[in-house]
Design a protein around this motif. Structure first.
Motif, PDB file in Angstrom:
ATOM      1  N   LYS A   1       0.822  -1.215   0.000  1.00 41.82           N
ATOM      2  CA  LYS A   1       0.000   0.000   0.000  1.00 41.82           C
ATOM      3  C   LYS A   1       0.854   1.264   0.000  1.00 41.82           C
ATOM      4  CE  LYS A   1      -1.988  -1.201   3.931  1.00 41.82           C
ATOM      5  NZ  LYS A   1      -1.196  -2.413   4.243  1.00 41.82           N
ATOM      6  N   THR A   2       1.820   1.294   0.928  1.00 37.62           N
ATOM      7  CA  THR A   2       2.684   2.474   1.020  1.00 37.62           C
ATOM      8  C   THR A   2       3.497   2.655  -0.254  1.00 37.62           C
ATOM      9  OG1 THR A   2       2.822   2.269   3.411  1.00 37.62           O
ATOM     10  CG2 THR A   2       4.592   3.511   2.342  1.00 37.62           C
ATOM     11  N   THR A   3       3.965   1.540  -0.808  1.00 32.10           N
ATOM     12  CA  THR A   3       4.746   1.608  -2.047  1.00 32.10           C
ATOM     13  C   THR A   3       3.936   2.280  -3.154  1.00 32.10           C
ATOM     14  OG1 THR A   3       5.896  -0.398  -1.385  1.00 32.10           O
ATOM     15  CG2 THR A   3       6.041   0.213  -3.706  1.00 32.10           C
TER      16      THR A   3
ATOM     17  N   PRO B   1       1.927  11.136   4.688  1.00 29.45           N
ATOM     18  CA  PRO B   1       2.680   9.878   4.656  1.00 29.45           C
ATOM     19  C   PRO B   1       2.455   8.992   5.885  1.00 29.45           C
ATOM     20  CG  PRO B   1       4.150  11.711   5.138  1.00 29.45           C
ATOM     21  CD  PRO B   1       2.789  12.299   4.906  1.00 29.45           C
ATOM     22  N   GLU B   2       2.779   7.724   5.701  1.00 25.87           N
ATOM     23  CA  GLU B   2       2.698   6.770   6.812  1.00 25.87           C
ATOM     24  C   GLU B   2       3.605   7.235   7.946  1.00 25.87           C
ATOM     25  OE1 GLU B   2       2.582   2.151   6.453  1.00 25.87           O
ATOM     26  OE2 GLU B   2       4.672   2.728   6.553  1.00 25.87           O
ATOM     27  N   GLY B   3       3.136   7.081   9.168  1.00 26.15           N
ATOM     28  CA  GLY B   3       3.947   7.486  10.318  1.00 26.15           C
ATOM     29  C   GLY B   3       4.020   8.992  10.473  1.00 26.15           C
TER      30      GLY B   3
ATOM     31  N   MET C   1      -3.848   9.463   1.863  1.00 31.99           N
ATOM     32  CA  MET C   1      -3.552   9.290   3.283  1.00 31.99           C
ATOM     33  C   MET C   1      -3.109   7.863   3.551  1.00 31.99           C
ATOM     34  SD  MET C   1      -6.483  11.299   5.279  1.00 31.99           S
ATOM     35  CE  MET C   1      -7.510  12.375   4.323  1.00 31.99           C
ATOM     36  N   ASP C   2      -1.975   7.741   4.230  1.00 35.98           N
ATOM     37  CA  ASP C   2      -1.402   6.425   4.494  1.00 35.98           C
ATOM     38  C   ASP C   2      -1.561   6.061   5.969  1.00 35.98           C
ATOM     39  OD1 ASP C   2      -0.013   4.063   4.389  1.00 35.98           O
ATOM     40  OD2 ASP C   2       1.663   4.877   3.215  1.00 35.98           O
ATOM     41  N   GLU C   3      -2.498   5.177   6.251  1.00 32.92           N
ATOM     42  CA  GLU C   3      -2.759   4.688   7.605  1.00 32.92           C
ATOM     43  C   GLU C   3      -2.863   5.797   8.653  1.00 32.92           C
ATOM     44  OE1 GLU C   3      -1.946   1.022   8.629  1.00 32.92           O
ATOM     45  OE2 GLU C   3      -0.831   0.370   6.849  1.00 32.92           O
ATOM     46  N   PRO C   4      -3.812   6.719   8.454  1.00 29.99           N
ATOM     47  CA  PRO C   4      -3.939   7.806   9.419  1.00 29.99           C
ATOM     48  C   PRO C   4      -4.340   7.341  10.817  1.00 29.99           C
ATOM     49  CG  PRO C   4      -5.760   7.842   7.855  1.00 29.99           C
ATOM     50  CD  PRO C   4      -4.773   6.844   7.350  1.00 29.99           C
TER      51      PRO C   4
HETATM   52 MG   LIG Z   1       2.430   0.904   4.758  1.00 30.59          MG
END
Ligand SMILES: [Mg+2]
Ligand SMILES: Nc1ncnc2c1ncn2[C@@H]1O[C@H](COP(=O)(O)OP(=O)(O)O)[C@@H](O)[C@H]1O
Lengths: 236, 292
Positions: A42-44, A84-86, A160-163
């Protein structure tokens, strides 16, 4: 014509293929959820869309722009923001400085101030803490800052990455309420989540990702009732 | 009592020059995560450019200074572009060796053009020695202190108050996130090298006005001292470099006058070791464990 069209995307880390020829699209005004287990890719995908990673092949079209040919720092001014994630907030800058970084490519000071007021209204906590060093915020507040920072660019689409990652249940609900508000105010949303239940509950359509492949896609409400989705992602 | 103060002020003078150089090390480290060992040699290049413009071309001092600073800034940008940028993703040892190679290259070029014989250079600072009671402060020291103070204030304001300064801080924290904001990371790195090298040029000008002699290895010693100062203050920290530089100059001057001039360097490094034992990240460094 969709707002964002990804076609036959292949992404590698060295010799390892993380994304295996996937295609999908996001129409204007939609909330699209991209769900899948940890390591599914997903992040990729999001990093490839906003230019942080170069794909081996495939195309990414955003409103007629070929994003693969555009350097990462020129993408936000096209109207695409990425949370971004994190969170990746600038921990040593103040809350206000972080928000201003979000408007880095904008020049009209008055419009920037209007956006800032709007963001303060949506995230009153950020206003209270505007002069605080961002690294001292709680996890939930940092997520709000990351979202506020992205909104400062006044995007037409927000990735949005894993908010909801690592947040307490109370904050998770608040974050999803805000995502719904962002969508209702006219911004298109591409949402990556491991919290499939919450993501499907606010999405229009969804894609299910497994080890670099899209294995299922369709209407979010239908996917919520799909037996394999229920078993694999909703823990039912 | 008067002579202690005098030593202190002289120490502040040399310390200011260390601080100006240390700022370049620390800013480049903060943003590119590398130690630019060729940084000291920019001082030497600055000294020669000043010599050529003032003595050979007989340009007015202001013009010569402006050309010197500009030349060094452009040199800094060029070095980064041709030598370091291709190695952004390379192991840090490869970058370190390249930087050392760049230092030798600059010294060899100077040797080729000007040969090894030191060139006498008359100070361009014509300010008389100031006497307050029994304390005498040379005009060069006064100007050095003033110029350094102005540079530090300007740099601090630039970093903390301007959009470009915030962008620099953002890039040094997280390059990917900075790009998502629309910040051009390459441009920001170039700008950092330009500022660091311009400050080194200023340091070079002040240095030759003090020592009045130019040779190809001139930058080596102040370069390494300034590097020590940057580590002492906490590498990556701008106020740390300022404090580290000034502190180093003062320790040097006091120990030269009252302990032993032979032991001075040993004392300086002793202080460094002591500080790093107590606080491994330096006086104002972040408490981040970094593998090098
Ligand atoms: Mg990820
Ligand atoms: N920087 C990297 N280098 C090598 N492999 C990576 C890197 N980032 C991610 N991967 C691998 O790519 C795959 C997809 O990762 P990622 O996109 O982070 O998944 P997700 O976001 O769905 O958890 C995983 O197998 C992961 O181990």
């Amino acid at each position: 014509m969709a707002m964002l069209t990804i076609k036959d995307l292949n992404v590698y880390y060295g010799v390892i293929q993380a994304i295996k020829g996937i295609s999908f699209e996001v129409n204007e005004g939609e909330v699209i959820a991209l769900i899948g287990a940890n390591g599914a890719g997903k992040t990729t995908i999001l990093h490839t869309i906003t230019g942080l990673i170069s794909p081996k092949s495939g195309s990414i079209d955003f409103e007629g722009n070929d994003l693969i040919k555009i350097p990462a720092h020129k993408i936000v001014s096209l109207g695409m923001a990425h949370v971004p994630e994190g969170r990746r907030i600038f921990a040593e800058l103040t809350v206000l400085e972080n928000l201003k970084m979000g408007a880095y490519t904008r020049s009209d000071k008055k419009e920037i101030d209007n956006t800032l007021e709007m963001i303060y209204k949506r995230f009153p906590r950020l206003k209270e803490r505007k002069n605080q060093i961002a690294g001292t915020l709680s996890g939930g507040e940092q997520q709000m800052l990351a979202m506020g920072r992205a909104l400062m660019s006044h995007p037409r689409i927000i990735l949005m990455d894993e908010p909801s990652m690592g947040l307490s249940p109370l904050f998770v609900s608040e974050i999803f309420d805000i995502i719904r508000e962002i969508s209702e105010s006219g911004t298109t949303v591409l949402l990556v989540e491991q919290n499939a239940k919450k993501a499907l509950s606010i999405a229009d359509r969804a894609y299910v990702l497994e080890t670099g492949n899209i294995v299922l896609s369709g209407d979010a409400k239908e996917l919520m009732n799909d037996d394999s989705v229920k078993k694999a992602y909703l823990g039912e | 009592m008067g002579s202690v103060l005098e030593q202190l002020i002289n120490g502040l003078g040399t310390g200011s020059i260390y601080a100006l150089i240390a700022l370049g090390y620390t800013m480049v480290y903060g943003i590119a995560k590398m130690i630019n060992f060729a940084h000291g040699d920019i001082i030497m290049v600055g000294a020669y450019v000043l010599y050529v413009t003032v003595v050979q071309f007989k340009l007015p001092v202001i013009a010569a200074v402006a050309i010197t600073i500009t030349f060094c800034a452009v040199l800094g940008i060029t070095i980064e572009k041709i030598a370091y940028k291709p190695l952004r993703k390379a192991p840090s040892l490869a970058v370190l060796i390249t930087a050392i190679g760049m230092s030798f290259l600059l010294q060899s070029l100077a040797l080729l053009i000007f040969n090894a014989n030191p060139i006498a250079f008359k100070s361009i600072i014509n300010v008389k020695t100031v006497k307050i009671g029994d304390i005498a402060v040379s005009g060069v020291t006064l100007v050095t202190l003033l110029v350094t103070l102005i540079c530090m204030i300007a740099l601090s304001l630039f970093i903390s108050k301007t959009k470009a300064g915030s962008a620099m801080r953002a890039v040094s924290e997280d390059k990917a996130a900075a790009q998502l904001m629309g910040i051009n990371v390459n441009k920001t790195i170039s700008m950092t090298f330009a500022i660091g090298s311009a400050l080194a040029a200023v340091a070079g000008i002040l240095f030759v006005c003090q020592y009045q002699s130019i040779k190809p290895t001139l930058g080596a010693l102040p370069g390494i001292k300034a590097f020590v100062a940057a580590v002492l203050g906490g590498i990556g920290s701008v106020p740390g470099a300022m404090i580290g530089g000034v502190l180093l100059g003062v320790i040097e001057s006091i120990s030269k006058a009252y302990i032993s001039s032979e032991l001075t360097d040993a004392i300086v490094f002793g202080v460094l070791v002591l500080v790093l034992l107590v606080k491994p990240s330096g006086l104002l460094g972040k408490n981040r464990i970094e593998k090098v």
